[in-house]
Design a protein around this motif. Structure first.
Motif, PDB file in Angstrom:
ATOM      1  N   VAL A 168      -0.350   7.038   4.901  1.00 16.16           N
ATOM      2  CA  VAL A 168      -1.026   6.674   3.668  1.00 16.16           C
ATOM      3  C   VAL A 168      -2.404   6.079   3.996  1.00 16.16           C
ATOM      4  N   PRO A 169      -3.433   6.374   3.195  1.00 14.02           N
ATOM      5  CA  PRO A 169      -4.758   5.782   3.425  1.00 14.02           C
ATOM      6  C   PRO A 169      -4.723   4.260   3.277  1.00 14.02           C
ATOM      7  N   GLN A 170      -5.781   3.606   3.717  1.00 13.21           N
ATOM      8  CA  GLN A 170      -5.845   2.146   3.657  1.00 13.21           C
ATOM      9  C   GLN A 170      -7.041   1.690   2.823  1.00 13.21           C
ATOM     10  N   PRO A 171      -6.930   1.760   1.506  1.00 10.95           N
ATOM     11  CA  PRO A 171      -8.051   1.318   0.666  1.00 10.95           C
ATOM     12  C   PRO A 171      -8.137  -0.208   0.625  1.00 10.95           C
ATOM     13  N   TRP A 172      -9.274  -0.694   0.158  1.00 14.77           N
ATOM     14  CA  TRP A 172      -9.407  -2.120  -0.112  1.00 14.77           C
ATOM     15  C   TRP A 172      -8.739  -2.408  -1.448  1.00 14.77           C
ATOM     16  N   ILE A 173      -7.880  -3.430  -1.484  1.00 20.01           N
ATOM     17  CA  ILE A 173      -7.104  -3.768  -2.671  1.00 20.01           C
ATOM     18  C   ILE A 173      -7.448  -5.193  -3.106  1.00 20.01           C
TER      19      ILE A 173
END
Length: 268
Positions: A168-173
């Motif tokens: 899974v990608p690692q976006p900023w949350i």
């Protein structure tokens, strides 16, 4: 070989007045991949398991991926959360990715080190043209750079949804304090469920084991899941998708014989 070095430097208008050669070493690039990455309680990772040329800078990165794949499995087995057979999936998952990365490194190396001047001139012209066309540049990166973070086989649900096996990608949350952090840091360690709407049938078999379910709203991650026809995914501790379900589908059950470890933190 110092004369050869000055010849190369001279081509860039660099002379003895500009620099002093303190050290010069001729390196030989080798390609090696071990046949077996596990023998009993002994495991190979990183350069012990594979060696590749440096042209795309992935030697150490491949070793880090090895360790990320292996460590959570070792921890699960040593803690009695999984049978020892889980460790056999290490080479099954990692070796194909390493082999393909190595093939690409060799290909890029051949392009970079071309000695025929006519061919090199054509190469330089083509590469300049590629950089001017965004679509062509993106296509060349897909062909010559690091393979996509996906395992075709290994420790995954037998019901092979198209999202299964992808990392899974690692976006900023956005976090509960008004700041932002990476998805991994918010989820912590262990297993987790990510979903974009209502939990599907079968999700309760995971949550009853203590696996936290998190509804996501990040547009990029939602779009990434939609491209793979998934609305709910189960993440392994290394961020790869163990099981997935699309709209109207049931989520596959947890693996038999395993105790699914709970992640340490909860996403707000």
């Amino acid at each position: 070989h110092e004369d050869a070095i000055w010849k190369v430097l001279g081509g860039q208008a660099i002379t003895r007045e500009h620099v002093k050669i303190l050290r010069a070493v001729i390196y030989s690039h080798h390609v090696r991949v071990a046949d077996r990455w596990r023998v009993g309680r002994v495991f190979l990772a990183g350069d012990a398991a594979h060696a590749m040329p440096p042209w795309i800078g992935q030697g150490m990165s491949a070793g880090v991926r090895d360790v990320a794949n292996l460590c959570w499995k070792l921890a699960a087995v040593l803690q009695g959360l999984a049978p020892e057979g889980l460790l056999d999936s290490y080479q099954v998952e990692r070796k194909p990715h390493v082999t393909e990365t190595t093939r690409r490194a060799r290909m890029v190396g051949r392009i970079i080190t071309e000695r025929n001047r006519a061919i090199a001139a054509v190469r330089n012209h083509v590469m300049r043209m590629v950089t001017w066309v965004p679509a062509a540049q993106a296509a060349s990166q897909r062909l010559m750079w690091v393979p996509e973070a996906r395992y075709a086989d290994g420790f995954f649900s037998a019901s092979r949804h198209r999202a299964v096996g992808w990392q899974v990608p690692q976006p900023w949350i956005a976090d509960s304090h008004g700041g932002s952090t990476r998805l991994d840091d918010l989820l912590g360690e262990g297993w987790a469920i990510l979903h974009t709407g209502q939990l599907p049938p079968g999700a309760d078999t995971w949550t009853e084991l203590g696996v936290c379910a998190h509804r996501i709203s990040d547009p990029g991650l939602v779009r990434w899941l939609r491209q793979r026809k998934a609305t709910t995914v189960v993440l392994r501790p290394d961020g790869f998708i163990y099981a997935a379900a699309g709209s109207g589908q049931s989520l596959p059950a947890p693996p038999d014989g395993y105790t699914v470890a709970v992640r340490n933190e909860v996403v707000a």
